[in-house]
Design a protein around this motif. Structure first.
Motif, PDB file in Angstrom:
ATOM      1  N   LYS A   1       0.827  -1.217   0.000  1.00  0.00           N
ATOM      2  CA  LYS A   1       0.000   0.000   0.000  1.00  0.00           C
ATOM      3  C   LYS A   1       0.858   1.263   0.000  1.00  0.00           C
ATOM      4  O   LYS A   1       0.476   2.287  -0.567  1.00  0.00           O
ATOM      5  N   GLY A   2       2.010   1.214   0.706  1.00  0.00           N
ATOM      6  CA  GLY A   2       2.897   2.373   0.719  1.00  0.00           C
ATOM      7  C   GLY A   2       2.826   3.201   1.976  1.00  0.00           C
ATOM      8  O   GLY A   2       3.203   4.379   1.977  1.00  0.00           O
ATOM      9  N   ASP A   3       2.341   2.625   3.087  1.00  0.00           N
ATOM     10  CA  ASP A   3       2.300   3.335   4.362  1.00  0.00           C
ATOM     11  C   ASP A   3       3.694   3.265   5.007  1.00  0.00           C
ATOM     12  O   ASP A   3       4.226   2.181   5.231  1.00  0.00           O
ATOM     13  N   ILE A   4       4.277   4.428   5.284  1.00  0.00           N
ATOM     14  CA  ILE A   4       5.666   4.484   5.760  1.00  0.00           C
ATOM     15  C   ILE A   4       5.733   5.175   7.122  1.00  0.00           C
ATOM     16  O   ILE A   4       5.131   6.239   7.315  1.00  0.00           O
ATOM     17  N   VAL A   5       6.467   4.552   8.038  1.00  0.00           N
ATOM     18  CA  VAL A   5       6.659   5.120   9.373  1.00  0.00           C
ATOM     19  C   VAL A   5       8.152   5.133   9.685  1.00  0.00           C
ATOM     20  O   VAL A   5       8.838   4.128   9.515  1.00  0.00           O
ATOM     21  N   LEU A   6       8.643   6.290  10.149  1.00  0.00           N
ATOM     22  CA  LEU A   6      10.012   6.389  10.665  1.00  0.00           C
ATOM     23  C   LEU A   6       9.909   6.561  12.172  1.00  0.00           C
ATOM     24  O   LEU A   6       9.293   7.524  12.655  1.00  0.00           O
TER      25      LEU A   6
ATOM     26  N   HIS B   1       5.122   9.944  10.010  1.00  0.00           N
ATOM     27  CA  HIS B   1       4.233   8.960   9.383  1.00  0.00           C
ATOM     28  C   HIS B   1       3.820   9.491   8.018  1.00  0.00           C
ATOM     29  O   HIS B   1       3.305  10.608   7.907  1.00  0.00           O
ATOM     30  N   ILE B   2       4.044   8.701   6.981  1.00  0.00           N
ATOM     31  CA  ILE B   2       3.611   9.060   5.625  1.00  0.00           C
ATOM     32  C   ILE B   2       2.495   8.099   5.252  1.00  0.00           C
ATOM     33  O   ILE B   2       2.731   6.922   4.963  1.00  0.00           O
ATOM     34  N   PRO B   3       1.250   8.550   5.265  1.00  0.00           N
ATOM     35  CA  PRO B   3       0.126   7.660   4.953  1.00  0.00           C
ATOM     36  C   PRO B   3       0.191   7.168   3.505  1.00  0.00           C
ATOM     37  O   PRO B   3       0.706   7.869   2.614  1.00  0.00           O
ATOM     38  N   ALA B   4      -0.334   5.997   3.272  1.00  0.00           N
ATOM     39  CA  ALA B   4      -0.352   5.428   1.927  1.00  0.00           C
ATOM     40  C   ALA B   4      -1.124   6.330   0.969  1.00  0.00           C
ATOM     41  O   ALA B   4      -2.184   6.871   1.311  1.00  0.00           O
ATOM     42  N   GLY B   5      -0.580   6.511  -0.213  1.00  0.00           N
ATOM     43  CA  GLY B   5      -1.255   7.286  -1.251  1.00  0.00           C
ATOM     44  C   GLY B   5      -1.098   8.788  -1.135  1.00  0.00           C
ATOM     45  O   GLY B   5      -1.608   9.534  -1.981  1.00  0.00           O
ATOM     46  N   LYS B   6      -0.386   9.280  -0.127  1.00  0.00           N
ATOM     47  CA  LYS B   6      -0.205  10.716   0.057  1.00  0.00           C
ATOM     48  C   LYS B   6       1.123  11.184  -0.548  1.00  0.00           C
ATOM     49  O   LYS B   6       2.054  10.404  -0.743  1.00  0.00           O
ATOM     50  N   THR B   7       1.182  12.483  -0.831  1.00  0.00           N
ATOM     51  CA  THR B   7       2.414  13.103  -1.338  1.00  0.00           C
ATOM     52  C   THR B   7       3.006  13.981  -0.254  1.00  0.00           C
ATOM     53  O   THR B   7       2.328  14.877   0.273  1.00  0.00           O
TER      54      THR B   7
ATOM     55  N   ASN C   1      -3.065   8.423  -5.800  1.00  0.00           N
ATOM     56  CA  ASN C   1      -3.204   7.069  -5.238  1.00  0.00           C
ATOM     57  C   ASN C   1      -1.861   6.338  -5.148  1.00  0.00           C
ATOM     58  O   ASN C   1      -1.804   5.116  -5.250  1.00  0.00           O
ATOM     59  N   ARG C   2      -0.801   7.100  -4.981  1.00  0.00           N
ATOM     60  CA  ARG C   2       0.536   6.518  -4.865  1.00  0.00           C
ATOM     61  C   ARG C   2       1.305   7.308  -3.812  1.00  0.00           C
ATOM     62  O   ARG C   2       1.271   8.543  -3.807  1.00  0.00           O
ATOM     63  N   THR C   3       1.989   6.618  -2.902  1.00  0.00           N
ATOM     64  CA  THR C   3       2.812   7.321  -1.918  1.00  0.00           C
ATOM     65  C   THR C   3       3.977   7.971  -2.655  1.00  0.00           C
ATOM     66  O   THR C   3       4.778   7.289  -3.304  1.00  0.00           O
ATOM     67  N   THR C   4       4.046   9.303  -2.555  1.00  0.00           N
ATOM     68  CA  THR C   4       5.079  10.042  -3.294  1.00  0.00           C
ATOM     69  C   THR C   4       5.882  10.898  -2.331  1.00  0.00           C
ATOM     70  O   THR C   4       5.319  11.645  -1.519  1.00  0.00           O
ATOM     71  N   ILE C   5       7.197  10.767  -2.427  1.00  0.00           N
ATOM     72  CA  ILE C   5       8.110  11.540  -1.578  1.00  0.00           C
ATOM     73  C   ILE C   5       8.953  12.431  -2.485  1.00  0.00           C
ATOM     74  O   ILE C   5       9.623  11.938  -3.403  1.00  0.00           O
TER      75      ILE C   5
END
Length: 592
Positions: free
Chosen positions: A348-353, A372-378, A535-539
Motif C-alpha cells: 500500500k505504501g504506508d511508511i513510518v520512521l 508517518h507518511i500515509p499510503a497514497g499521500k504526497t 493514489n501513490r505514496t510520493t516523496i
C-alpha cells in the motif's frame, strides 16, 4: 591466507580441470624429455652396433640385434614420442586456456556482483578507477598467469624430477655434481620472489591510482575544458603515471637480476657435466651414448630454468593481482539481500520512521526522526543543503542502515524484507539519473522484461517526453550515448521519470529531480507528477519550493531535525523558516 590458496578455494568447481591440465603438462614434459634419451640411444647403436644397450637389454630377447633394425625401431619410437609430445601440448594448451578464460569470466562476474551488493558507505572511501583496475586489469593478470605461467612452473618441476632420475640411473656421481646448481637456482628464484612481492603490490596500487585519475578526468571533461585546466590535469595524470613508472622500475630492478644469476648457476652445472662426464667416458666409466644423453639432458634440465625469471615475475604480479581481487570479493556485505519476500501487488505504501538516527562517520545527520507518511499521500522534504533530506530517502532505499530506530513499510521493518523486493516497489528519480548507452526505449524499460512498445510509449507520454523523442532521428530507437550525453539535462530527467512511471511502483521518490532543469521542463515534470502521484505514496525532495506547494504535507529539515511540518498554506501562516525560504525564492516581502 596465500593468494594462490584463496584462488584454489574459490575455484573449487574447477578442480577436475586443474587436475587434467596438470596431468597434460606432466605427460607433455615426459614426452618432451625423451628425444634427448633417444639421441643417446642412437649414438650408442651407431658406436656399439649389436652390442648396444638396446640390443643387449631389450631386443636380444627377441633376436633383433641388427643395427639397422635397431635404428628402424628407434625411428618408430621417435615418431611416437614426438606425436605424444605434440598431442599433449595441444591438450594442455586447450585445457589451461579454457580454464583461464572460464575462471576469469566467473571471477569478474562474481566480484562485480559482490561490489554491487556492498552498501553505499563502502564507496565513500573507494575510487571508481581503483575498483575498475581490480575488476579489469587484476583479473586479466590472473588469466595471463593461468594461460602460461602455471604450466611453466609445473613443467620446470617435472623436468627437474625426470632428468634427475635419468642422471642417477646412468651415473650417480655425475648426477650429484651436475644437479648441485638446481637448489641454488630454486633458492635464488624464491629469494627474488619474496623481495618482488611488496614491490608488485605497490605496482598494482599505483596502477589503480592511474586508472582512478583517468576515470575521474574523463567523466569531468566538460568541467576541465570550461576551466581551461587541461595542462593542470595533464600534470596530475603525469604525476600518477610517474608514480606507476617508478614503482615498476623498483620491481624491474630486482626481476631483471634473476636471469643473469640463474645463467651463472646453469653454466656451472653444464660445465660439470661436459668436463667430468667426458673424463668418465674417456676412462671407460661411462658409455658414449650415456654421455650424450647426460649432456643433452643437462641442457634440457638447466636451460629452461632461465625462464624462471619470467615465471617468477609473472607469478608475483599475478599473486598481487589475485590478492586484490580476492580481498574485494571477501569484503563483508553489511546490508544483506536476504529477507522476507514482499509481493509488489500487496504493498500500500504506508511508511513510518520511528526514532531514526543516522551519522556519516562522526557527523550526525539525522536526530531521532519520527514521522508517518500515509499510503497514497504526497509529502515533501525541504531545507538547506546538508539538512538530511536525501539521507532519509537513502535510508528508505536501504543504501544505508540507521544507527538506531526503524523504518516500517506497511507495518514491516524494512530491515527484515528482501532487499530486491523492497527496491522493486520503490520508483526512484535522482537529480542525476543513470542512463545507459542504449536506445530511448531501452532506458525507459530499464530493468524490466517483456515490456510492450505501447507501454513504453504511454510512459513517455505521461512524462511529457514524447515531443522531443519524436524529433530524434530514430525516435524510440535512437541511441543516446554514454550516460545519455546526447540529450539535454531536462530530456534525461523526463526519461528517468518515464522509467519510474513504467515501473508503476507503490512508492515514488523524486530526489531533487527538477533542481537542474529549466522552468519549462520543471513545469512539464510537475504536470506529470500531478497525474502519476495520485493514489501513490510520493516523496519529493526539493530546493525549489514551487515544486512542492501541492504536497499533502511538507517537512522542513534543519541540521537533521524536523523543525516544521504542514501544508504550504499552513507553513506560510506560521511565518517561520518555511515562510522565510518562500519569500527568499519568490521575492515576496514579509507582512508585518
Amino acid at each position: 591466507m596465500h593468494p594462490l590458496k584463496k584462488l584454489f578455494s574459490y575455484a573449487s568447481v574447477y578442480r577436475n580441470d586443474f587436475r587434467l591440465a596438470t596431468l597434460y603438462s606432466i605427460l607433455n614434459k615426459f614426452f618432451d624429455v625423451l628425444p634427448e634419451v633417444l639421441i643417446g640411444v642412437a649414438v650408442d647403436i651407431v658406436v656399439n652396433g649389436d652390442k648396444s644397450f638396446l640390443a643387449r637389454k631389450i631386443l636380444g630377447n627377441f633376436g633383433l640385434t641388427d643395427t639397422w633394425h635397431q635404428l628402424l625401431l628407434l625411428g618408430a619410437l621417435n615418431i611416437v614420442v614426438w606425436g605424444g609430445e605434440s598431442w599433449f601440448e595441444y591438450l594442455l594448451s586447450l585445457r589451461w586456456r579454457k580454464l583461464a578464460q572460464n575462471l576469469q569470466h566467473d571471477l569478474r562476474l562474481d566480484t562485480y556482483d559482490h561490489v554491487q551488493k556492498l552498501e553505499m558507505a563502502y564507496f565513500e572511501n573507494q575510487r571508481t578507477g581503483n575498483l575498475m583496475s581490480v575488476l579489469n586489469e587484476d583479473i586479466n593478470q590472473m588469466e595471463r598467469f593461468l594461460n602460461g605461467g602455471a604450466n611453466q612452473i609445473i613443467q620446470v618441476i617435472c623436468s627437474s624430477i625426470m632428468v634427475s632420475a635419468v642422471f642417477f640411473v646412468l651415473q650417480p656421481s655425475l648426477a650429484v655434481i651436475s644437479l648441485l646448481p638446481v637448489p641454488a637456482i630454486l633458492f635464488g628464484a624464491f629469494w627474488f620472489q619474496r623481495r618482488l612481492a611488496p614491490r608488485y603490490a605497490e605496482v598494482r596500487e599505483a596502477a589503480g591510482d592511474v586508472s582512478a585519475r583517468l576515470n575521474n578526468n574523463l567523466l569531468g571533461l566538460a568541467t576541465i575544458k570550461a576551466f581551461a585546466t587541461e595542462n593542470f590535469e595533464k600534470n596530475h595524470i603525469a604525476e600518477a603515471s610517474n608514480a606507476y613508472r617508478l614503482a615498476n622500475g623498483r620491481a624491474i630492478a630486482i626481476s631483471s637480476a634473476i636471469t643473469p644469476v640463474i645463467r651463472m648457476a646453469i653454466l656451472a652445472g653444464f660445465t660439470a657435466t661436459l668436463v667430468y662426464g667426458g673424463w668418465l667416458t674417456l676412462h671407460g666409466q661411462l658409455a658414449v651414448g650415456a654421455y650424450s644423453v647426460l649432456v643433452f639432458l643437462t641442457q634440457r634440465l638447466l636451460w629452461p630454468m632461465t625462464s624462471l625469471a619470467d615465471v617468477a615475475d609473472m607469478y608475483q604480479r599475478s599473486m598481487s593481482a589475485i590478492d586484490r581481487a580476492m580481498n574485494l570479493l571477501d569484503t563483508k556485505i553489511n546490508i544483506p539481500y536476504e529477507g522476507t519476500h514482499l509481493p509488489k501487488t500487496g504493498v500500500k505504501g504506508d511508511i513510518v520512521l520511528d526514532k531514526v538516527r543516522f551519522s556519516y562517520a562522526d557527523q550526525l545527520t539525522l536526530k531521532q526522526i519520527n514521522l508517518h507518511i500515509p499510503a497514497g499521500k504526497t509529502v515533501a522534504f525541504v531545507g538547506s543543503t546538508g539538512s538530511g533530506k536525501s539521507t532519509l530517502v537513502k535510508l528508505l532505499l536501504r543504501f544505508y542502515s540507521p544507527q538506531s530506530g526503524q523504518i516500517l513499510l506497511d507495518g514491516s521493518d524494512i530491515s527484515t524484507l528482501n532487499l530486491q523486493d523492497l527496491r522493486r516497489v520503490i520508483g526512484y528519480v535522482a537529480q542525476d539519473s543513470f542512463l545507459t548507452d542504449g536506445t530511448i526505449a531501452d532506458n525507459i524499460a530499464y530493468g524490466m522484461h517483456d515490456v510492450s512498445d505501447a507501454a513504453i510509449a504511454a510512459a513517455a507520454q505521461a512524462a511529457e517526453a514524447t515531443e522531443f523523442i519524436s524529433k530524434l532521428p530514430l525516435g524510440f530507437a535512437t541511441r543516446i550515448g554514454e550516460r545519455g550525453q546526447k540529450l539535454s539535462g531536462g530530456q534525461r530527467q523526463r526519461l528517468a521519470l518515464a522509467r519510474a512511471i513504467l515501473k508503476d511502483p507503490p512508492v515514488l521518490i523524486l530526489d531533487e529531480a527538477t533542481s537542474a532543469v529549466d522552468n519549462e521542463t520543471e513545469a512539464a515534470i510537475q504536470r506529470s507528477l500531478d497525474v502519476v502521484s495520485k493514489n501513490r505514496t510520493t516523496i519529493v525532495i526539493a530546493h525549489r519550493l514551487s515544486t512542492v506547494r501541492q504536497a499533502d504535507c511538507i517537512y522542513l529539515l534543519e541540521s537533521g531535525d524536523i523543525i516544521e511540518s504542514g501544508t504550504h498554506e499552513q507553513l506560510l501562516d506560521k511565518n517561520g523558516g518555511y515562510a522565510a525560504l518562500w519569500r527568499l525564492q519568490t521575492g515576496e516581502r514579509s507582512i508585518v
